[in-house]
Scaffold this motif. Structure first.
Motif, PDB file in Angstrom:
ATOM      1  N   LEU A 186      37.144  44.382  13.638  1.00  0.00           N
ATOM      2  CA  LEU A 186      36.886  45.399  12.622  1.00  0.00           C
ATOM      3  C   LEU A 186      37.358  46.771  13.107  1.00  0.00           C
ATOM      4  CD1 LEU A 186      35.633  46.247   9.909  1.00  0.00           C
ATOM      5  CD2 LEU A 186      33.449  46.517  11.110  1.00  0.00           C
ATOM      6  N   ASN A 187      37.054  47.143  14.361  1.00  0.00           N
ATOM      7  CA  ASN A 187      37.494  48.428  14.902  1.00  0.00           C
ATOM      8  C   ASN A 187      39.014  48.556  14.876  1.00  0.00           C
ATOM      9  OD1 ASN A 187      34.873  49.164  15.390  1.00  0.00           O
ATOM     10  ND2 ASN A 187      34.954  48.895  17.609  1.00  0.00           N
ATOM     11  N   GLU A 188      39.689  47.483  15.272  1.00  0.00           N
ATOM     12  CA  GLU A 188      41.151  47.530  15.329  1.00  0.00           C
ATOM     13  C   GLU A 188      41.772  47.631  13.938  1.00  0.00           C
ATOM     14  OE1 GLU A 188      42.462  45.030  19.259  1.00  0.00           O
ATOM     15  OE2 GLU A 188      41.724  43.873  17.562  1.00  0.00           O
ATOM     16  N   ARG A 189      41.210  46.935  12.985  1.00  0.00           N
ATOM     17  CA  ARG A 189      41.816  46.912  11.655  1.00  0.00           C
ATOM     18  C   ARG A 189      41.410  48.128  10.828  1.00  0.00           C
ATOM     19  NH1 ARG A 189      46.037  44.282  11.780  1.00  0.00           N
ATOM     20  NH2 ARG A 189      45.957  43.162   9.812  1.00  0.00           N
ATOM     21  N   LEU A 190      40.146  48.574  10.980  1.00  0.00           N
ATOM     22  CA  LEU A 190      39.703  49.723  10.207  1.00  0.00           C
ATOM     23  C   LEU A 190      40.316  51.014  10.746  1.00  0.00           C
ATOM     24  CD1 LEU A 190      37.857  50.441   7.802  1.00  0.00           C
ATOM     25  CD2 LEU A 190      36.068  50.968   9.454  1.00  0.00           C
ATOM     26  N   THR A 191      40.524  51.101  12.060  1.00  0.00           N
ATOM     27  CA  THR A 191      41.154  52.291  12.632  1.00  0.00           C
ATOM     28  C   THR A 191      42.517  51.929  13.203  1.00  0.00           C
ATOM     29  OG1 THR A 191      39.028  53.349  13.066  1.00  0.00           O
ATOM     30  CG2 THR A 191      40.914  54.180  14.285  1.00  0.00           C
ATOM     31  N   ASN A 192      42.567  51.361  14.413  1.00  0.00           N
ATOM     32  CA  ASN A 192      43.858  51.065  15.040  1.00  0.00           C
ATOM     33  C   ASN A 192      43.651  50.202  16.273  1.00  0.00           C
ATOM     34  OD1 ASN A 192      46.087  51.938  13.621  1.00  0.00           O
ATOM     35  ND2 ASN A 192      46.522  53.691  14.916  1.00  0.00           N
ATOM     36  N   PRO A 193      44.737  49.651  16.847  1.00  0.00           N
ATOM     37  CA  PRO A 193      44.609  48.890  18.091  1.00  0.00           C
ATOM     38  C   PRO A 193      43.953  49.723  19.189  1.00  0.00           C
ATOM     39  CG  PRO A 193      46.779  48.569  17.145  1.00  0.00           C
ATOM     40  CD  PRO A 193      46.111  49.638  16.327  1.00  0.00           C
ATOM     41  N   LEU A 194      43.305  49.043  20.112  1.00  0.00           N
ATOM     42  CA  LEU A 194      42.545  49.710  21.159  1.00  0.00           C
ATOM     43  C   LEU A 194      43.479  50.235  22.255  1.00  0.00           C
ATOM     44  CD1 LEU A 194      39.672  47.065  21.407  1.00  0.00           C
ATOM     45  CD2 LEU A 194      39.833  49.066  19.898  1.00  0.00           C
ATOM     46  N   THR A 195      43.096  51.369  22.838  1.00  0.00           N
ATOM     47  CA  THR A 195      43.944  51.984  23.862  1.00  0.00           C
ATOM     48  C   THR A 195      43.683  51.422  25.249  1.00  0.00           C
ATOM     49  OG1 THR A 195      42.338  53.748  24.265  1.00  0.00           O
ATOM     50  CG2 THR A 195      44.013  54.166  22.614  1.00  0.00           C
ATOM     51  N   ARG A 196      42.525  50.834  25.446  1.00  0.00           N
ATOM     52  CA  ARG A 196      42.153  50.296  26.754  1.00  0.00           C
ATOM     53  C   ARG A 196      41.673  48.856  26.599  1.00  0.00           C
ATOM     54  NH1 ARG A 196      37.817  52.610  28.441  1.00  0.00           N
ATOM     55  NH2 ARG A 196      37.399  54.371  27.058  1.00  0.00           N
ATOM     56  N   PRO A 197      41.635  48.104  27.684  1.00  0.00           N
ATOM     57  CA  PRO A 197      41.236  46.692  27.574  1.00  0.00           C
ATOM     58  C   PRO A 197      39.791  46.538  27.110  1.00  0.00           C
ATOM     59  CG  PRO A 197      42.313  47.142  29.682  1.00  0.00           C
ATOM     60  CD  PRO A 197      42.051  48.460  29.051  1.00  0.00           C
ATOM     61  N   ASN A 198      39.553  45.476  26.350  1.00  0.00           N
ATOM     62  CA  ASN A 198      38.204  45.077  25.967  1.00  0.00           C
ATOM     63  C   ASN A 198      37.921  43.724  26.614  1.00  0.00           C
ATOM     64  OD1 ASN A 198      38.435  42.872  23.487  1.00  0.00           O
ATOM     65  ND2 ASN A 198      40.215  44.220  23.657  1.00  0.00           N
ATOM     66  N   LEU A 199      36.859  43.082  26.221  1.00  0.00           N
ATOM     67  CA  LEU A 199      36.410  41.874  26.934  1.00  0.00           C
ATOM     68  C   LEU A 199      37.038  40.582  26.422  1.00  0.00           C
ATOM     69  CD1 LEU A 199      32.608  42.743  27.215  1.00  0.00           C
ATOM     70  CD2 LEU A 199      34.461  43.322  28.796  1.00  0.00           C
ATOM     71  N   ARG A 200      37.787  40.634  25.333  1.00  0.00           N
ATOM     72  CA  ARG A 200      38.334  39.388  24.776  1.00  0.00           C
ATOM     73  C   ARG A 200      39.314  38.685  25.714  1.00  0.00           C
ATOM     74  NH1 ARG A 200      39.977  41.638  18.956  1.00  0.00           N
ATOM     75  NH2 ARG A 200      40.559  43.347  20.347  1.00  0.00           N
ATOM     76  N   PRO A 201      40.233  39.408  26.397  1.00  0.00           N
ATOM     77  CA  PRO A 201      41.115  38.687  27.338  1.00  0.00           C
ATOM     78  C   PRO A 201      40.345  37.989  28.459  1.00  0.00           C
ATOM     79  CG  PRO A 201      42.023  40.849  26.817  1.00  0.00           C
ATOM     80  CD  PRO A 201      40.642  40.815  26.249  1.00  0.00           C
ATOM     81  N   ALA A 202      39.267  38.599  28.939  1.00  0.00           N
ATOM     82  CA  ALA A 202      38.469  37.962  29.990  1.00  0.00           C
ATOM     83  C   ALA A 202      37.835  36.674  29.479  1.00  0.00           C
ATOM     84  CB  ALA A 202      37.392  38.937  30.481  1.00  0.00           C
ATOM     85  N   LEU A 203      37.364  36.707  28.236  1.00  0.00           N
ATOM     86  CA  LEU A 203      36.777  35.506  27.649  1.00  0.00           C
ATOM     87  C   LEU A 203      37.830  34.420  27.450  1.00  0.00           C
ATOM     88  CD1 LEU A 203      34.481  37.291  25.051  1.00  0.00           C
ATOM     89  CD2 LEU A 203      33.710  36.022  27.068  1.00  0.00           C
ATOM     90  N   ALA A 204      39.019  34.836  27.048  1.00  0.00           N
ATOM     91  CA  ALA A 204      40.112  33.861  26.881  1.00  0.00           C
ATOM     92  C   ALA A 204      40.490  33.236  28.221  1.00  0.00           C
ATOM     93  CB  ALA A 204      41.317  34.542  26.248  1.00  0.00           C
ATOM     94  N   ALA A 205      40.440  34.036  29.296  1.00  0.00           N
ATOM     95  CA  ALA A 205      40.744  33.496  30.626  1.00  0.00           C
ATOM     96  C   ALA A 205      39.743  32.412  31.008  1.00  0.00           C
ATOM     97  CB  ALA A 205      40.745  34.625  31.650  1.00  0.00           C
ATOM     98  N   LEU A 206      38.470  32.660  30.703  1.00  0.00           N
ATOM     99  CA  LEU A 206      37.457  31.637  30.985  1.00  0.00           C
ATOM    100  C   LEU A 206      37.720  30.364  30.197  1.00  0.00           C
ATOM    101  CD1 LEU A 206      34.206  33.810  31.099  1.00  0.00           C
ATOM    102  CD2 LEU A 206      35.307  32.644  33.028  1.00  0.00           C
ATOM    103  N   ASP A 207      38.173  30.514  28.957  1.00  0.00           N
ATOM    104  CA  ASP A 207      38.511  29.339  28.140  1.00  0.00           C
ATOM    105  C   ASP A 207      39.611  28.516  28.808  1.00  0.00           C
ATOM    106  OD1 ASP A 207      36.679  30.123  26.261  1.00  0.00           O
ATOM    107  OD2 ASP A 207      38.158  31.057  24.930  1.00  0.00           O
ATOM    108  N   GLY A 208      40.524  29.216  29.482  1.00  0.00           N
ATOM    109  CA  GLY A 208      41.637  28.528  30.141  1.00  0.00           C
ATOM    110  C   GLY A 208      41.321  28.065  31.542  1.00  0.00           C
ATOM    111  N   GLY A 209      40.093  28.270  31.973  1.00  0.00           N
ATOM    112  CA  GLY A 209      39.695  27.779  33.286  1.00  0.00           C
ATOM    113  C   GLY A 209      40.030  28.703  34.430  1.00  0.00           C
ATOM    114  N   THR A 210      40.371  29.971  34.140  1.00  0.00           N
ATOM    115  CA  THR A 210      40.694  30.920  35.211  1.00  0.00           C
ATOM    116  C   THR A 210      39.649  32.029  35.252  1.00  0.00           C
ATOM    117  OG1 THR A 210      42.096  32.219  33.732  1.00  0.00           O
ATOM    118  CG2 THR A 210      43.159  30.471  34.992  1.00  0.00           C
TER     119      THR A 210
END
Length: 551
Positions: A186-210
């Motif tokens: 919602l934040n990204e679409r209502l305003t714009n892409p984020l300037t700094r990392p959020n937690l989603r890539p870390a969660l995706a890494a866990l999904d991939g076993g890393t």
């Protein structure tokens, strides 16, 4: 485009395929001595809608929409789980991150945080006025002030142990993760892409076993990017800012040279789409209407002022989420003049309409289509009566209508995306401009754009008010006009039933009152919210006095 009109007793057929209208706007600085209008309505816009009138309407609507969405996102609505509930559940399972989450919850509720580390974090945050002081419409109510502080608090960079604790909690609770990802989207679409990392890539890494990688600057809810923020970072990320640098002027220059491209990408949010709608104000020769208009130097300068004013107003609407980087005798001649009901900037209006279509789809995706019937746009005086979904459709239609009306008036085919009936609906709105409550709002404000470390001052865009100047429209290349019929009228073209003679056509200039914004880019030591800045402007009426006393 061929049309017929009746004027001075003569029916004329127009073919405006070759028509080109010249626009001129002579400089007028008398407003500096007379003071500036607080609102568009004070200038009595009549029945001609300059782009500024539409911008003021959009500003009032956008503020109310974002305010309503912020409250809905905080408390939950439709299919969107509230941030308050999300943080309550997260607080129970974050361990080392608990003080941060408890602090955010306390700020969101407007209550005192628990003693200890949470209280210390909140105290340090509140001591930083640049981060914690509510700006814009967030001063409307305590609830909005609390949301502003909570969300700004969660934009802070995380320490590695806190990062790891929050990631583990989100990974362990599937529903929490779903809620978090919906919030970031919602934040990204209502305003714009984020300037700094959020937690989603870390969660995706866990999904991939890393193992999730800790990145400097990572936050639970980072701020969003803007074209102006990206530019100032590119130019002066690690170098001193030169004396006399003006970000808005440089942004316009970079747009014209093609070094800043405002075209939305697949990941762009609403703010990018607003900026894209302004491109043809900074570079008017890029619009489809360019071949039908001949713009004087002074009018082009007025469009620059309009670009700066609308972008400043849009930035303030998104201020919480956007990153702040650091006649004679004889028979009369039919007089033909350019007939304009709206400032001829159809590309700008089209793109703004598409932006509203985009944000409606974003909100339907986030909250569910049915929820937009229950939500209401907020104002300083409370919620409006019309459902937010209906108002969004009206704003989309309004700007599509401005596009269609403008195209029709300059002899340009409208974009196929504009509904055929939207032009007439827009003209009905123009007829009742003085009745629109949104145009009576005081728009004066300042909004920070970056912090200058060396000077220890904040550069702000200050919106000082509105003024007007005359706009002259004339045919540089007139339309082809054919007399279809002359009405038999004794004493003019017909005498005693004789056949009327075809009169000579005379082309003349048209004059309109062009409302436009007055803005400035200045360094300040203290950031002022809306009420503080407006009180300051009331004490110092002229632009020179207002700006001099800010320093």
């Amino acid at each position: 485009m061929i049309r017929e009109i009746l004027t001075e007793g003569v029916r004329l057929k127009f073919d405006d395929a070759a028509q080109v209208i010249s626009l001129d706007c002579p400089q007028d600085i008398t407003w500096d001595d007379q003071g500036l209008a607080k609102s568009v309505a004070e200038l009595r816009p009549g029945k001609f809608a300059s782009a500024s009138v539409l911008a003021a309407k959009a500003k009032a609507f956008d503020d109310g929409l974002i305010a309503a969405v912020d409250v809905a996102a905080q408390n939950g609505a439709g299919t969107f789980a509230g941030k308050a509930g999300f943080l309550a559940k997260l607080a129970a399972c974050t361990g080392l991150a608990a003080p941060l989450v408890h602090g955010a919850r306390a700020l969101g509720a407007g209550s005192a945080p628990p003693a200890g580390e949470a209280a210390k974090l909140v105290e340090e945050f509140l001591a930083d006025e640049g981060a914690s002081k509510p700006l814009g419409f967030y001063t409307w109510s305590p609830a909005l002030e609390n949301i502003f502080r909570q969300d700004r608090f969660l934009q802070q960079a995380l320490e590695e142990p806190v990062f790891a604790a929050v990631v583990r909690a989100l990974d362990a609770e599937a529903q929490l993760r779903v809620h978090y990802e919906a919030w970031m989207s919602l934040n990204e679409r209502l305003t714009n892409p984020l300037t700094r990392p959020n937690l989603r890539p870390a969660l995706a890494a866990l999904d991939g076993g890393t193992a999730p990688a800790f990145v400097r600057g990572i936050a639970i809810s980072p701020p969003s990017e803007s074209p102006e923020g990206a530019l100032v970072k590119r130019l002066f990320g690690n170098t001193p800012i030169p004396e006399g640098f003006n970000l808005a002027d440089r942004l316009i220059e970079e747009i014209r040279k093609g070094r800043v491209d405002l075209t939305p990408s697949s990941i762009s949010g609403w703010y990018d789409r607003i900026a894209w709608s302004l491109e043809t104000l900074a570079a008017p020769d890029r619009g489809a209407e360019a071949k039908k208009l001949d713009l004087s130097k002074s009018y082009r300068e007025t469009l620059e002022a309009l670009f700066k004013g609308i972008l400043a107003l849009a930035r303030e609407s998104h201020v919480k989420q956007l990153e702040q980087p650091c006649a004679g005798c004889g028979p009369p001649r039919p007089k033909i003049r350019p007939e304009l009901s709206v400032e001829p900037l159809p590309t700008h209006y089209l793109r703004r309409a598409l932006g509203y279509r985009f944000v409606r789809e974003v909100l339907e995706g986030a909250f569910g289509a049915g929820a937009l019937k229950a939500l209401r746009r907020l104002t300083a005086g409370g919620p409006v009566a019309t459902p937010l979904g209906d108002e969004l459709a009206q704003m989309e239609s309004l700007f599509f209508g401005a596009h269609a009306a403008s195209c029709a008036e300059i002899g340009l085919a409208p974009d196929p995306q504009a509904p055929p009936a939207s032009g007439e609906a827009f003209r009905c709105w123009v007829e009742r401009l003085t009745e629109d409550e949104d145009l009576k709002q005081d728009n004066r404000m300042m909004v920070p754009v970056f912090y200058d470390v060396a000077r220890r001052q904040t550069k702000v865009w200050a919106f000082l008010g509105w003024t007007s100047r005359p706009l002259t429209a004339q045919f540089r290349t007139p339309p082809d006009v054919e007399v279809v019929a002359a009405v038999e009228k004794k004493g003019w073209f017909g005498f005693g039933g004789k056949k009327a003679e075809a009169p000579e056509i005379e082309f003349e200039d048209a004059k309109y009152a062009l409302i436009y914004p007055v803005t400035a880019e200045v360094y300040v030591t203290k950031r002022l919210n809306r009420d503080e800045f407006r009180a300051h402007c009331d004490r110092h009426r002229s632009q020179k006095e207002i700006l001099a006393s800010l320093r």
